[in-house]
Design a protein around this motif. Structure first.
Motif: not given
Length: 187
Positions: A121-124, A133-137, A143-145
């Motif tokens: 979440e922090a990295q996102a 411009h990139v969707p948050p999901e 970030g998770r990968v």
């Protein structure tokens, strides 16, 4: 906790027992059970402490500026993070066994999973600064990968006799190679 970590390093996950910890720490079982009802509670606390030490390293290596910069800089930061995470884990009493417990023991896995979710979440958030411009999901997934790939590199270094710098270099290059794809996405 020190006695539990040292015992874990000496005897491993399976043989670790609260009675052994009590004996080494000079405690009575009721005194230990007041805080830790079983060895899994001890492992969870050791896991949280290790994950906290590892997570403290991330902001020193991964920043919004690094993520928005050129790929070689990102690779250098990711490799440095992997190597330092490996060193912190290796230096912590019982560190490799705590790392293994976080992966292998079902009642302890949530410590790792929750920590990785928090870090993702922090990295996102940092990725959103670099790639607004990139969707948050998609940023959350990236970030998770990335977190789990770097962590897998650390685990690999404890399981297989490989050159740490080479593992860090390859892992970092694999993770960093995705960022230009994010940058190339249309707004």
């Amino acid at each position: 906790m020190k006695a539990a970590a040292e015992l874990l390093a000496d005897v491993g996950i399976e043989r670790l027992s609260t009675n052994m910890v009590c004996e080494r720490a000079g405690l009575t079982p009721p005194a230990l059970y007041r805080y830790f009802p079983n060895k899994y509670a001890l492992l969870c606390e050791l896991g949280k402490r290790l994950m906290d030490k590892q997570n403290e390293l991330i902001p020193r290596w991964i920043t919004a500026e690094v993520l928005a910069g050129p790929v070689p800089g990102i690779e250098e930061a990711l490799a440095g993070l992997l190597l330092e995470t490996y060193a912190v884990t290796d230096e912590m009493p019982g560190g490799v066994w705590i790392l293994r417990a976080l992966r292998a023991v079902p009642t302890v896995q949530n410590v790792r999973l929750d920590s990785h979710a928090m870090v993702a979440e922090a990295q996102a958030g940092l990725l959103a600064e670099a790639f607004p411009h990139v969707p948050p999901e998609e940023l959350m997934l990236a970030g998770r990968v990335a977190i789990d790939m770097i962590y897998a590199g650390v685990e690999l270094l404890f399981d297989v006799p490989l050159n740490p710098r080479e593992v860090a270099k390859v892992s970092a290059a694999m993770v960093a190679s995705y960022l230009p794809r994010l940058a190339a996405q249309p707004s």
